[in-house]
Design a protein around this motif. Structure first.
Motif, PDB file in Angstrom:
ATOM      1  N   TRP A 114       9.419  62.904  -8.889  1.00 52.13           N
ATOM      2  CA  TRP A 114      10.587  62.286  -9.501  1.00 52.13           C
ATOM      3  C   TRP A 114      11.414  61.505  -8.480  1.00 52.13           C
ATOM      4  O   TRP A 114      12.012  60.484  -8.811  1.00 52.13           O
ATOM      5  CB  TRP A 114      11.462  63.359 -10.157  1.00 52.13           C
ATOM      6  CG  TRP A 114      10.847  63.959 -11.384  1.00 52.13           C
ATOM      7  CD1 TRP A 114       9.744  63.497 -12.060  1.00 52.13           C
ATOM      8  CD2 TRP A 114      11.273  65.127 -12.088  1.00 52.13           C
ATOM      9  NE1 TRP A 114       9.458  64.307 -13.135  1.00 52.13           N
ATOM     10  CE2 TRP A 114      10.381  65.307 -13.180  1.00 52.13           C
ATOM     11  CE3 TRP A 114      12.312  66.032 -11.919  1.00 52.13           C
ATOM     12  CZ2 TRP A 114      10.511  66.357 -14.084  1.00 52.13           C
ATOM     13  CZ3 TRP A 114      12.446  67.084 -12.814  1.00 52.13           C
ATOM     14  CH2 TRP A 114      11.554  67.246 -13.885  1.00 52.13           C
ATOM     15  N   LEU A 164      21.668  58.785 -12.933  1.00 47.70           N
ATOM     16  CA  LEU A 164      21.191  59.876 -12.081  1.00 47.70           C
ATOM     17  C   LEU A 164      21.654  61.236 -12.604  1.00 47.70           C
ATOM     18  O   LEU A 164      20.902  62.219 -12.536  1.00 47.70           O
ATOM     19  CB  LEU A 164      21.673  59.673 -10.637  1.00 47.70           C
ATOM     20  CG  LEU A 164      21.109  58.449  -9.899  1.00 47.70           C
ATOM     21  CD1 LEU A 164      21.711  58.345  -8.507  1.00 47.70           C
ATOM     22  CD2 LEU A 164      19.588  58.529  -9.803  1.00 47.70           C
ATOM     23  N   PRO A 194      11.187  56.192  -8.259  1.00 50.91           N
ATOM     24  CA  PRO A 194      12.089  55.027  -8.237  1.00 50.91           C
ATOM     25  C   PRO A 194      12.090  54.286  -6.912  1.00 50.91           C
ATOM     26  O   PRO A 194      12.269  53.064  -6.885  1.00 50.91           O
ATOM     27  CB  PRO A 194      13.465  55.649  -8.531  1.00 50.91           C
ATOM     28  CG  PRO A 194      13.339  57.092  -8.198  1.00 50.91           C
ATOM     29  CD  PRO A 194      11.907  57.453  -8.479  1.00 50.91           C
ATOM     30  N   TRP A 227      19.425  62.475 -15.292  1.00 51.32           N
ATOM     31  CA  TRP A 227      18.147  62.992 -14.799  1.00 51.32           C
ATOM     32  C   TRP A 227      18.265  64.465 -14.421  1.00 51.32           C
ATOM     33  O   TRP A 227      17.295  65.213 -14.503  1.00 51.32           O
ATOM     34  CB  TRP A 227      17.680  62.178 -13.593  1.00 51.32           C
ATOM     35  CG  TRP A 227      17.253  60.787 -13.937  1.00 51.32           C
ATOM     36  CD1 TRP A 227      17.153  60.232 -15.184  1.00 51.32           C
ATOM     37  CD2 TRP A 227      16.878  59.757 -13.022  1.00 51.32           C
ATOM     38  NE1 TRP A 227      16.740  58.937 -15.109  1.00 51.32           N
ATOM     39  CE2 TRP A 227      16.552  58.604 -13.800  1.00 51.32           C
ATOM     40  CE3 TRP A 227      16.771  59.680 -11.639  1.00 51.32           C
ATOM     41  CZ2 TRP A 227      16.142  57.407 -13.212  1.00 51.32           C
ATOM     42  CZ3 TRP A 227      16.363  58.490 -11.061  1.00 51.32           C
ATOM     43  CH2 TRP A 227      16.053  57.368 -11.835  1.00 51.32           C
ATOM     44  N   SER A 251       7.848  59.330 -14.263  1.00 49.37           N
ATOM     45  CA  SER A 251       8.673  59.024 -15.427  1.00 49.37           C
ATOM     46  C   SER A 251       8.832  57.517 -15.507  1.00 49.37           C
ATOM     47  O   SER A 251       9.207  56.865 -14.521  1.00 49.37           O
ATOM     48  CB  SER A 251      10.057  59.688 -15.284  1.00 49.37           C
ATOM     49  OG  SER A 251      10.996  59.076 -16.134  1.00 49.37           O
ATOM     50  N   GLN A 305      12.437  56.510 -14.659  1.00 53.01           N
ATOM     51  CA  GLN A 305      12.752  56.443 -13.234  1.00 53.01           C
ATOM     52  C   GLN A 305      12.117  55.216 -12.589  1.00 53.01           C
ATOM     53  O   GLN A 305      12.712  54.584 -11.709  1.00 53.01           O
ATOM     54  CB  GLN A 305      12.270  57.725 -12.551  1.00 53.01           C
ATOM     55  CG  GLN A 305      13.070  58.946 -12.966  1.00 53.01           C
ATOM     56  CD  GLN A 305      12.370  60.246 -12.650  1.00 53.01           C
ATOM     57  OE1 GLN A 305      11.171  60.279 -12.411  1.00 53.01           O
ATOM     58  NE2 GLN A 305      13.122  61.329 -12.668  1.00 53.01           N
ATOM     59  N   SER A 307      13.502  61.064 -19.276  1.00 50.14           N
ATOM     60  CA  SER A 307      12.072  61.346 -19.253  1.00 50.14           C
ATOM     61  C   SER A 307      11.726  62.460 -20.233  1.00 50.14           C
ATOM     62  O   SER A 307      12.307  63.552 -20.172  1.00 50.14           O
ATOM     63  CB  SER A 307      11.653  61.751 -17.829  1.00 50.14           C
ATOM     64  OG  SER A 307      10.363  62.307 -17.829  1.00 50.14           O
TER      65      SER A 307
END
Length: 347
Positions: A320, A128, A324, A131, A99, A102, A288
């Protein structure tokens, strides 16, 4: 603009191209893959609506990213965007789902760590939480839409050709709405980090004043559009073929649910309306589109008691989580190189 600015913006443009090449499949993939809509038609509609969404409604989600990390130097913004784009590229090459949202959040956290700036825990928690909420909300929306559409079709009982015509028109409308929502929500991932640092002056055009942010969002949206035209056809055909087991009506529901969720998390007006009636403000956060699509598909699968590939979903979740983290590490290393090797101001 000075050529040096274009060099710094190039990382954001690369990220925008990648976004257009991949995420356009989430809004028009089924329609193009099933040959219900021509690719040229889908690409044109997608490009126009992405640009409109970015320029008109792109500011909302960018404010949240700005609060997460105030990247005030253009060298830092370049590195943040480049780190996110590179992470997306290599994770995609590795076969892991990614994503851009992310990746850019991870890169901003990497910039915070390098610069010694604190990461706002409240803003990070908000991001967060979205998400997690995004796929869940998409699943719920898809289930409600599917029940509503199924009941409507059962009541109207259209003929086969009539239903085909309705579905074709519906896929175009859903794709246009999804493209607008994609531009509005995800332009913050592409150009949001440049808002504080890029030396662009306001511009008057046909009696309208375009702010520096609006000009950045327009440039980023054009990069997304180029991604749509140059590379998204292959991805659209792949998505369409993968979703061939779904009926056109189910595909419309998935695209529409995805589009609604992206719009919800980018609409300043909707968030203000919630506040005006005493409800909590909607977090305006880049989410996303892939998460939204996957949530919608899983929602439909659970409703219709279709088998769910939990192992595949587990792999998606791993992607996912890793994205990050890898982006933050890449940004930290990149900032060190850009500052010490190329002598650019990054903080």
């Amino acid at each position: 603009m000075d050529i040096a600015i274009w060099i710094f913006l190039s990382s954001g443009l690369f990220l925008g191209w990648s976004l257009g090449a991949n995420d356009a499949a989430n809004v028009f993939g089924t329609a193009v893959g099933s040959k219900m809509v021509k690719f040229s038609t889908a690409a044109l509609i997608c490009s126009v609506m992405v640009i409109l969404g970015a320029v008109i409604s792109g500011a909302g989600a960018s404010h949240t990213l700005g609060a997460l990390g105030k990247v005030s130097a253009i060298g830092g913004a370049f590195t943040v965007a480049l780190s996110a784009a590179t992470t997306v590229y290599f994770m995609t090459k590795s076969g892991l789902p990614v994503s851009t949202g992310q990746a850019i959040v991870g890169a901003i956290i990497g910039w915070n760590l390098f610069s010694g700036m604190p990461t706002d825990s409240e803003v990070l928690t908000k991001i967060l939480s979205t998400w997690v909420l995004c796929p869940i909300l998409a699943a719920i929306t898809a289930v409600l839409l599917f029940k509503l559409v199924s009941a409507t079709i059962a009541r109207l009982r259209p003929g086969l050709f009539q239903l085909d015509k309705w579905t074709r028109i519906g896929l175009i409308i859903a794709g246009a709405f999804g493209s607008y929502s994609l531009g509005a929500n995800n332009i913050a991932n592409v150009m949001g980090v440049f808002v504080l640092s890029t030396p662009i002056d306001p511009m008057d055009l046909f009696g309208l004043t375009l702010t520096p942010a609006m000009q950045l969002f327009f440039i980023g949206a054009v990069a997304i559009s180029i991604g749509v035209f140059t590379y998204s056809k292959k991805v659209m055909m792949t998505v369409g073929d993968n979703l061939i087991a779904m009926t056109p009506v189910t595909a419309w529901v998935v695209v529409m649910a995805h589009s609604i969720v992206l719009f919800i998390f980018s609409s300043q007006s909707l968030s203000n309306a919630f506040v005006s009636i005493g409800l909590p403000a909607i977090p305006l956060v880049p989410v996303s589109s892939s998460q939204a699509v996957i949530g919608a598909v899983v929602g439909i699968a659970l409703l219709k008691k279709l088998p769910v590939q939990w192992r595949v979903l587990g792999r998606i979740l791993i992607g996912w989580v890793i994205t990050p983290i890898m982006s933050a590490i890449a940004c930290f290393i990149g900032l060190f190189i850009i500052q010490n090797l190329f002598k650019q101001v990054v903080i």
